[in-house]
Scaffold this motif. Structure first.
Motif, PDB file in Angstrom:
ATOM      1  N   ILE A 107       0.826  -1.200   0.000  1.00 47.31           N
ATOM      2  CA  ILE A 107       0.000   0.000   0.000  1.00 47.31           C
ATOM      3  C   ILE A 107       0.866   1.259   0.000  1.00 47.31           C
ATOM      4  O   ILE A 107       0.483   2.296  -0.554  1.00 47.31           O
ATOM      5  CB  ILE A 107      -0.986  -0.027   1.186  1.00 47.31           C
ATOM      6  CG1 ILE A 107      -2.226   0.804   0.867  1.00 47.31           C
ATOM      7  CG2 ILE A 107      -0.350   0.428   2.478  1.00 47.31           C
ATOM      8  CD1 ILE A 107      -3.389   0.549   1.793  1.00 47.31           C
ATOM      9  N   ARG A 108       2.059   1.176   0.573  1.00 48.76           N
ATOM     10  CA  ARG A 108       2.991   2.307   0.484  1.00 48.76           C
ATOM     11  C   ARG A 108       3.403   2.550  -0.961  1.00 48.76           C
ATOM     12  O   ARG A 108       3.525   3.691  -1.402  1.00 48.76           O
ATOM     13  CB  ARG A 108       4.219   2.039   1.352  1.00 48.76           C
ATOM     14  CG  ARG A 108       4.005   2.346   2.832  1.00 48.76           C
ATOM     15  CD  ARG A 108       5.243   2.038   3.637  1.00 48.76           C
ATOM     16  NE  ARG A 108       5.077   2.402   5.028  1.00 48.76           N
ATOM     17  CZ  ARG A 108       5.671   1.795   6.048  1.00 48.76           C
ATOM     18  NH1 ARG A 108       6.481   0.779   5.806  1.00 48.76           N
ATOM     19  NH2 ARG A 108       5.468   2.199   7.288  1.00 48.76           N
ATOM     20  N   GLU A 129      -2.003   0.354  10.475  1.00 49.19           N
ATOM     21  CA  GLU A 129      -1.021   1.306   9.951  1.00 49.19           C
ATOM     22  C   GLU A 129      -1.406   1.845   8.579  1.00 49.19           C
ATOM     23  O   GLU A 129      -0.991   2.944   8.207  1.00 49.19           O
ATOM     24  CB  GLU A 129       0.351   0.626   9.842  1.00 49.19           C
ATOM     25  CG  GLU A 129       0.977   0.216  11.150  1.00 49.19           C
ATOM     26  CD  GLU A 129       2.292  -0.510  10.904  1.00 49.19           C
ATOM     27  OE1 GLU A 129       3.287   0.171  10.612  1.00 49.19           O
ATOM     28  OE2 GLU A 129       2.299  -1.762  10.996  1.00 49.19           O
ATOM     29  N   ARG A 130      -2.189   1.094   7.834  1.00 52.08           N
ATOM     30  CA  ARG A 130      -2.531   1.525   6.470  1.00 52.08           C
ATOM     31  C   ARG A 130      -3.397   2.770   6.473  1.00 52.08           C
ATOM     32  O   ARG A 130      -3.431   3.511   5.481  1.00 52.08           O
ATOM     33  CB  ARG A 130      -3.224   0.372   5.742  1.00 52.08           C
ATOM     34  CG  ARG A 130      -2.322  -0.824   5.495  1.00 52.08           C
ATOM     35  CD  ARG A 130      -3.076  -2.012   4.932  1.00 52.08           C
ATOM     36  NE  ARG A 130      -3.985  -2.580   5.912  1.00 52.08           N
ATOM     37  CZ  ARG A 130      -4.785  -3.624   5.675  1.00 52.08           C
ATOM     38  NH1 ARG A 130      -4.763  -4.201   4.475  1.00 52.08           N
ATOM     39  NH2 ARG A 130      -5.573  -4.091   6.613  1.00 52.08           N
ATOM     40  N   VAL A 131      -4.103   3.015   7.571  1.00 48.65           N
ATOM     41  CA  VAL A 131      -4.963   4.194   7.647  1.00 48.65           C
ATOM     42  C   VAL A 131      -4.154   5.472   7.455  1.00 48.65           C
ATOM     43  O   VAL A 131      -4.493   6.333   6.641  1.00 48.65           O
ATOM     44  CB  VAL A 131      -5.726   4.227   8.988  1.00 48.65           C
ATOM     45  CG1 VAL A 131      -6.409   5.579   9.174  1.00 48.65           C
ATOM     46  CG2 VAL A 131      -6.756   3.108   9.041  1.00 48.65           C
ATOM     47  N   SER A 147     -10.904   0.223  11.887  1.00 49.30           N
ATOM     48  CA  SER A 147      -9.674   0.584  12.564  1.00 49.30           C
ATOM     49  C   SER A 147      -9.998   1.586  13.673  1.00 49.30           C
ATOM     50  O   SER A 147     -10.739   2.543  13.457  1.00 49.30           O
ATOM     51  CB  SER A 147      -8.678   1.199  11.584  1.00 49.30           C
ATOM     52  OG  SER A 147      -7.513   1.628  12.255  1.00 49.30           O
ATOM     53  N   GLY A 148      -9.442   1.369  14.856  1.00 48.70           N
ATOM     54  CA  GLY A 148      -9.715   2.263  15.969  1.00 48.70           C
ATOM     55  C   GLY A 148     -11.133   2.093  16.480  1.00 48.70           C
ATOM     56  O   GLY A 148     -11.875   1.196  16.088  1.00 48.70           O
ATOM     57  N   GLU A 149     -11.523   2.983  17.338  1.00 49.65           N
ATOM     58  CA  GLU A 149     -12.862   2.912  17.918  1.00 49.65           C
ATOM     59  C   GLU A 149     -13.934   3.343  16.940  1.00 49.65           C
ATOM     60  O   GLU A 149     -15.026   2.780  16.887  1.00 49.65           O
ATOM     61  CB  GLU A 149     -12.922   3.787  19.180  1.00 49.65           C
ATOM     62  CG  GLU A 149     -14.210   3.644  19.974  1.00 49.65           C
ATOM     63  CD  GLU A 149     -14.368   2.266  20.597  1.00 49.65           C
ATOM     64  OE1 GLU A 149     -15.513   1.849  20.834  1.00 49.65           O
ATOM     65  OE2 GLU A 149     -13.343   1.596  20.827  1.00 49.65           O
ATOM     66  N   HIS A 150     -13.608   4.357  16.109  1.00 48.32           N
ATOM     67  CA  HIS A 150     -14.610   4.914  15.206  1.00 48.32           C
ATOM     68  C   HIS A 150     -14.087   5.064  13.777  1.00 48.32           C
ATOM     69  O   HIS A 150     -14.476   5.990  13.060  1.00 48.32           O
ATOM     70  CB  HIS A 150     -15.096   6.268  15.730  1.00 48.32           C
ATOM     71  CG  HIS A 150     -15.655   6.214  17.114  1.00 48.32           C
ATOM     72  ND1 HIS A 150     -16.838   5.569  17.415  1.00 48.32           N
ATOM     73  CD2 HIS A 150     -15.166   6.690  18.295  1.00 48.32           C
ATOM     74  CE1 HIS A 150     -17.076   5.669  18.718  1.00 48.32           C
ATOM     75  NE2 HIS A 150     -16.078   6.338  19.276  1.00 48.32           N
ATOM     76  N   LEU A 190      -5.394 -12.812  17.394  1.00 46.20           N
ATOM     77  CA  LEU A 190      -5.385 -11.797  18.447  1.00 46.20           C
ATOM     78  C   LEU A 190      -3.999 -11.203  18.637  1.00 46.20           C
ATOM     79  O   LEU A 190      -3.858 -10.008  18.913  1.00 46.20           O
ATOM     80  CB  LEU A 190      -5.876 -12.402  19.759  1.00 46.20           C
ATOM     81  CG  LEU A 190      -7.396 -12.544  19.913  1.00 46.20           C
ATOM     82  CD1 LEU A 190      -7.722 -13.260  21.214  1.00 46.20           C
ATOM     83  CD2 LEU A 190      -8.087 -11.181  19.867  1.00 46.20           C
ATOM     84  N   GLU A 191      -2.975 -12.022  18.463  1.00 44.16           N
ATOM     85  CA  GLU A 191      -1.606 -11.532  18.652  1.00 44.16           C
ATOM     86  C   GLU A 191      -1.267 -10.419  17.674  1.00 44.16           C
ATOM     87  O   GLU A 191      -0.512  -9.494  18.013  1.00 44.16           O
ATOM     88  CB  GLU A 191      -0.623 -12.696  18.502  1.00 44.16           C
ATOM     89  CG  GLU A 191      -0.688 -13.695  19.649  1.00 44.16           C
ATOM     90  CD  GLU A 191       0.079 -14.974  19.363  1.00 44.16           C
ATOM     91  OE1 GLU A 191       0.782 -15.023  18.317  1.00 44.16           O
ATOM     92  OE2 GLU A 191      -0.028 -15.928  20.153  1.00 44.16           O
ATOM     93  N   ARG A 192      -1.804 -10.484  16.469  1.00 45.13           N
ATOM     94  CA  ARG A 192      -1.514  -9.411  15.523  1.00 45.13           C
ATOM     95  C   ARG A 192      -2.594  -8.321  15.515  1.00 45.13           C
ATOM     96  O   ARG A 192      -2.583  -7.430  14.669  1.00 45.13           O
ATOM     97  CB  ARG A 192      -1.302  -9.968  14.114  1.00 45.13           C
ATOM     98  CG  ARG A 192      -2.502 -10.606  13.453  1.00 45.13           C
ATOM     99  CD  ARG A 192      -2.201 -10.882  11.961  1.00 45.13           C
ATOM    100  NE  ARG A 192      -3.286 -11.560  11.302  1.00 45.13           N
ATOM    101  CZ  ARG A 192      -3.369 -12.879  11.173  1.00 45.13           C
ATOM    102  NH1 ARG A 192      -2.422 -13.641  11.659  1.00 45.13           N
ATOM    103  NH2 ARG A 192      -4.396 -13.425  10.561  1.00 45.13           N
ATOM    104  N   GLY A 193      -3.519  -8.398  16.463  1.00 42.92           N
ATOM    105  CA  GLY A 193      -4.476  -7.317  16.645  1.00 42.92           C
ATOM    106  C   GLY A 193      -5.635  -7.312  15.671  1.00 42.92           C
ATOM    107  O   GLY A 193      -6.163  -6.248  15.336  1.00 42.92           O
ATOM    108  N   THR A 194      -6.067  -8.489  15.218  1.00 40.25           N
ATOM    109  CA  THR A 194      -7.182  -8.563  14.275  1.00 40.25           C
ATOM    110  C   THR A 194      -8.449  -8.000  14.911  1.00 40.25           C
ATOM    111  O   THR A 194      -8.929  -8.496  15.923  1.00 40.25           O
ATOM    112  CB  THR A 194      -7.413 -10.020  13.834  1.00 40.25           C
ATOM    113  OG1 THR A 194      -6.187 -10.547  13.323  1.00 40.25           O
ATOM    114  CG2 THR A 194      -8.481 -10.092  12.758  1.00 40.25           C
ATOM    115  N   GLY A 195      -8.988  -6.961  14.273  1.00 38.54           N
ATOM    116  CA  GLY A 195     -10.065  -6.202  14.899  1.00 38.54           C
ATOM    117  C   GLY A 195     -11.354  -6.964  15.092  1.00 38.54           C
ATOM    118  O   GLY A 195     -11.988  -6.866  16.151  1.00 38.54           O
TER     119      GLY A 195
END
Length: 337
Positions: A107-108, A129-131, A147-150, A190-195
């Motif tokens: 994506i970069r 991070e892509r956000v 991504s994030g709360e909102h 979960l270890e990689r933070g899958t939302g």
């Protein structure tokens, strides 16, 4: 086939001036631009795919950021890819697949170029991070996931996984189940933070606590025999368990259903079974399962259309959560004990 040199000769300008017109990197006069546009049309010149046809024009290409992880289920992954491609085709768009497993390198690259008009991203982390990459590049983008709360200020669409977790427990609790075994995704999710896993678990745990339901969780991988071993551990540790809740990929569900039969149990007579957020058709399993379907095609369609609205300059930011719906296929019954 015409070249950029042919266009330059026909328009009476230098090759670099044609290049500036194609990339928009420098301002050129309206009359010069008009001559270049006329030459391009007359010669039917097709610029390299890496450059925009003219400043402000579109490439009719979307990038799909779809990182492939070794713990994932490739057929499910490709269902998302196919749904994105199908929607993009309806709008005369091609799709460039970015499948590196580090999430950000592909994506970069596209964010630093003019190769694509926008991005659709899947496999979204709770803090992705892509956000920031697409925001810094002012690149139209839509995320299949939150991504994030909102949504961190980008367009996001997803099943409301927190409500889905609550609905799954509600369905089993209303049928009288007090101890539920949960077969979840591998721990690496979960270890990689899958939302979506975090959100589902939050809803599941909150509803179970509110209703006084005991939940015991196993998280098998896709490795051969791991799902069967995990179910044995679950049943042996909780002999009073009367229902099993699946929030995992299809091969794990199939393996556990086989193991249930091997242990001399029947669904739903001895053990109720329910599939939450199923990306597969649960009616085709050896035992058709009541479920909360994952609206995969709808999510992908909304994401593509959101990205394309942004390409046209329409504000399409914000989070859209699709309400979960339970479907009854007879695999949940009142416990006999």
């Amino acid at each position: 086939m015409a070249t950029i040199s042919d266009v330059a000769r026909a328009a009476g300008v230098s090759i670099s001036t044609v290049s500036y017109a194609l990339s928009g990197k420098r301002t050129i006069t309206a009359s010069t631009r008009a001559r270049i546009e006329d030459a391009i049309r007359e010669l039917d010149y097709q610029p390299h795919a890496g450059a925009r046809m003219l400043a402000g024009a579109t490439t009719n290409i979307l990038a799909l950021s779809a990182p492939i992880h070794t713990d994932g289920h490739l057929p499910t992954h490709m269902r998302f890819v196919t749904a994105v491609v199908d929607t993009a085709r309806r709008y005369d768009y091609d799709v460039l697949l970015l499948a590196t497993d580090d999430d950000v390198s592909g994506i970069r690259r596209v964010a630093a170029s003019s190769l694509v008009d926008g991005v659709v991203a899947m496999g979204v982390k709770a803090h992705d991070e892509r956000v920031e990459i697409v925001k810094r590049a002012a690149l139209p983008a839509a995320f299949i996931g939150v991504s994030g709360e909102h949504g961190d200020g980008v367009a996001c669409v997803d099943l409301d996984f927190e409500r889905a977790g609550r609905l799954a427990i509600t369905t089993l609790a209303d049928a009288g189940h007090r101890t539920v075994g949960v077969v979840g995704h591998p721990p690496t999710y979960l270890e990689r933070g899958t939302g979506f896993v975090q959100r589902f678990n939050a809803g599941l745990e909150a509803e179970a606590a509110a209703r006084g339901i005991r939940i015991d969780v196993v998280s098998p991988t896709l490795a051969r025999g791991d799902a069967e071993r995990a179910f044995d551990d679950l049943l042996d540790a909780s002999p009073e368990m009367t229902a099993v809740l699946f929030h995992c990929n299809e091969p794990v569900v199939e393996a556990v259903l086989r193991r249930i039969r091997e242990r001399g149990l029947e669904v739903p007579t001895d053990l109720s079974a329910f599939a939450a957020c199923a990306s597969y058709d649960t009616s085709h399993l050896a035992v058709p399962l009541s479920s909360i379907p994952l609206p995969l095609d709808q999510m992908c369609r909304i994401a593509v259309e959101s990205a394309l609205r942004q390409v046209r300059g329409v504000d399409a930011l914000g989070v859209e959560l699709i309400p979960p719906v339970a479907e009854d296929r007879g695999s949940v019954a009142r416990p006999r004990r």
